[in-house]
Design an enzyme around this catalytic site. Structure first.
Site, PDB file in Angstrom:
ATOM      1  N   MET A   1       0.856  -1.162   0.000  1.00  0.00           N
ATOM      2  CA  MET A   1       0.000   0.000   0.000  1.00  0.00           C
ATOM      3  C   MET A   1       0.894   1.214   0.000  1.00  0.00           C
ATOM      4  SD  MET A   1      -1.600   2.683   1.295  1.00  0.00           S
ATOM      5  CE  MET A   1      -1.244   3.453   2.826  1.00  0.00           C
ATOM      6  N   PRO A   2       0.712   2.169  -0.766  1.00  0.00           N
ATOM      7  CA  PRO A   2      -0.282   2.319  -1.821  1.00  0.00           C
ATOM      8  C   PRO A   2       0.233   1.886  -3.191  1.00  0.00           C
ATOM      9  CG  PRO A   2       0.706   4.438  -1.371  1.00  0.00           C
ATOM     10  CD  PRO A   2       1.343   3.448  -0.429  1.00  0.00           C
TER      11      PRO A   2
END
Length: 73
Positions: A1-2
């Site tokens: 993430m991200p």
């Protein structure tokens, strides 16, 4: 993430794409505190003649209210 999925017209060199990806990575690290290893970035080229059909109509227009930066076209 991200994970960031960036779409753009063809013509940007691999060196330019790597610089763009690194700068986006640096911004994400700065503002989220996530480590570089957590960031992934895809850069896909989409031909100008299919942009409206493939990107605008399918991804941008249906999600226009969710965009933090809206296009001006």
């Amino acid at each position: 993430m991200p994970h960031v999925n960036l779409k753009m017209y063809p013509g940007t060199s691999e060196e330019q794409k790597e610089k763009i990806a690194q700068e986006i990575t640096n911004i994400i690290i700065k503002h989220t505190g996530k480590p570089e290893a957590a960031v992934s970035i895809e850069i896909a080229e989409v031909a100008e003649d299919v942009w409206m059909e493939e990107v605008y109509n399918k991804e941008i227009k249906p999600n226009i209210e969710k965009l933090y930066k809206k296009p001006g076209y």
